[in-house]
Design a protein around this motif. Sequence first.
Motif, short mmCIF file in Angstrom:
data_model
loop_
_atom_site.label_atom_id
_atom_site.label_comp_id
_atom_site.label_asym_id
_atom_site.label_seq_id
_atom_site.Cartn_x
_atom_site.Cartn_y
_atom_site.Cartn_z
N ARG A 179 0.82 -1.21 0.00
CA ARG A 179 0.00 0.00 0.00
C ARG A 179 0.86 1.26 0.00
NH1 ARG A 179 -4.90 0.69 3.95
NH2 ARG A 179 -4.99 2.55 2.63
N ALA A 180 2.08 1.14 0.55
CA ALA A 180 2.94 2.32 0.61
C ALA A 180 3.34 2.79 -0.78
CB ALA A 180 4.18 2.02 1.45
N GLY A 181 3.31 1.86 -1.76
CA GLY A 181 3.59 2.23 -3.13
C GLY A 181 5.02 2.68 -3.38
N THR A 182 5.99 2.11 -2.63
CA THR A 182 7.38 2.51 -2.78
C THR A 182 8.18 1.52 -3.63
OG1 THR A 182 7.91 1.38 -0.71
CG2 THR A 182 7.38 3.73 -0.58
N GLY A 183 7.51 0.65 -4.36
CA GLY A 183 8.19 -0.33 -5.20
C GLY A 183 8.18 -1.71 -4.56
N TRP A 184 8.94 -2.61 -5.20
CA TRP A 184 8.92 -4.01 -4.77
C TRP A 184 10.02 -4.39 -3.78
CZ3 TRP A 184 4.88 -6.93 -5.58
CH2 TRP A 184 4.00 -6.58 -6.61
#
Length: 708
Positions: free
Chosen positions: A232-237
Amino acid sequence: MLLRIFTVLFCRGMSVQAPSRTESRLLVGLFLVALAYSLHGVTYHWTKGFLSGHEFRQTQTALITHYIDRDDNFSLLYETPLVGKPWVSILMEVPLYEWVVVGLSRATGLPHFMAARSVSAACFYLSLPALYLLLGRFGLPRPRRLLVLALILCAPVYIYYSRAFLIDAMAFCFSAWWLLAFVRAMDERRWPWLVLATVAGTGAALVKSATFAVWLPPAAAYGAWLLWRDLRAGTGWRAPGQTLAWGLATVVVALGALRAWIAYTDPIKAAHASAWIFTSKTLSQGNWGLFDLRALFSAEVWRQLLHCWEQAIASRWIIAGGLLAGLALPRVRGPVLGLGAAFFAAQALFPNAYAYQDYYFYSIAVFVLAALGFTMVGLLDTRWPRVLVALVVAVPFAAQVHAYWQDYRVGQSADLKGGFPLTDLLRDHTPEGSVLVIAGADWAGIVPYYSQRKALMIRNGLEDDRAYLRRAFNDLEGENISALVLHGPLRQHQNLITIAASRLGLDPRGPTFSYQEVDVYVPKRLAAELRTRLASAAPYAGVTVHPPRADEAVWKHLVAITPERAQSEFKAFQPAPFQADFQFGLGWMGVGGRQVLSAHPDANLWIKPPADATRITWTYGLLPGAYENPTSKTDGVEFIITGELPDGSERRLHRRVLDPWANPAHRGEQTETIACSLRPGEVLRFSSGPFETPERDWAYFAAIRIEP
């Protein structure tokens, strides 16, 4: 929804008030009282050898320990001599618990049962620091953690079974430390926690996988929540990948070791005549009821589950009321919901195991007790009058004390040394190292353990399975069988008695002695001496020794063979026989162009051997018609040589069973050469007898030669 329920198990930052100094002191005092109460209960009747509480399962663990110690066998191929040979058959756990018990017993001189109690109790109390630290992950202040631990200490199941000869306490301890290490490793990403998780998880998986299995779902849910948060943070994998890697790293070694153990042991169990029921698939799906929806929605299963709650934890109404009250308190609703879900999820996973074996609640009672503890914490933060809160908090403790004293304490109070007169007699008066054949007690290890004898326990339902009985008895060939022990209704099972009598040399007409609902048949070669010893020994309470049956002239068809008849008819027998007892009379028939002596069971032929005889050559067989018809065939014939001594005693010199239908090598004429060392005045009796039934047992004797 289920994921959310589990994830709140580890919610942090829960809003609770800091306890006052007075409350802290009271909670410390409550914990110390609970600890003293727990220690008293755990150590009560500590030196009594009676293994109260699912004695059948405790004695199995105790038997494993006994033979590890006796044989100095610390390998993974340990013996559990309960269901016959090969003795290495019931390999359900890596025997780490048993190894520790043996080590402690050797180091301290304690008997095994006291060493086992020490190990179990130590494992339970060593788990408390892990639980204390786990409670801290909920944001509980330190004094209030003691409230939850006090509930755990007072739980009947953690008093009664923390002194049991069972692996459960060790698996519980490993699981608790693994869960703590998992949470800390996932939160802090530090290697020491990962190492601890690996060691504790592997220990839990190998000691008792069923316990470890019910601690995995809460951890998996927490790991899934962390992964979802990273996504959910959307900072990559990168962050989700690290979370996944750390989570898998905490269990990969444990699950890999468990998989290797299953792959190693399942073929051994599957190859056994009856231990195949302990293979991982059969055990989990049959005995435990893995994901069995029929069991889960069964009224009978739930009746048993609720009964186990009241035995192991407290009244069902206290449990239900405490959980509902916790759900009504917003500050503690999350932990109560999550911990309660963990408690119920385990029973959904293995419904049969928990319904019919109350000691299984040792692994999961902590979840519902912690949930009740959070309900109490929530009550402490209400504006209710303190006296009322104190009374409500006291209710679960009172319910636990009542449950323990009403049930477990009664069994624990039995002033018994372990065993009973029957097992004492078997231990004292059967040859050491001999084997018992037991039917009617399933695979409960009580008689073998207390009598200190290996056993072929005929599992319930197999007493009429002729193929199984044949294989199981064949596997015992060469062992010293000292008794047939029949429990309950199987005392009247004439087919089983007849088969066992044929195989073991028993008198099938009646038992040698009886104890309550148990009959014991002792082989003829031991029975007379046993009766003599028992006549002069101190009596065994409740044991009735039956007088020997009159020999009824067992030889009902005994005929003398004159020297003239021997010379004319028995030219192939050297020396010639002097008497015979053939059920269907002495008769000759043609086989392969020569005359042979028909020996359809029962047939007996006596010969006086030369004094310097050292070798016997015996030629015998079965007619082809005995085995050629698949719908009507022999089930085998035994050929026996018995030495009869001048004092009336006997000894078996040779026995072989021919089963030509099952074994083609047994077809046609058979010639045996048997080395012998005869005693002065010894007479040899050559016999044929039915292996199981006399149907189509068309045997014959072709020749006998006894030579120096």
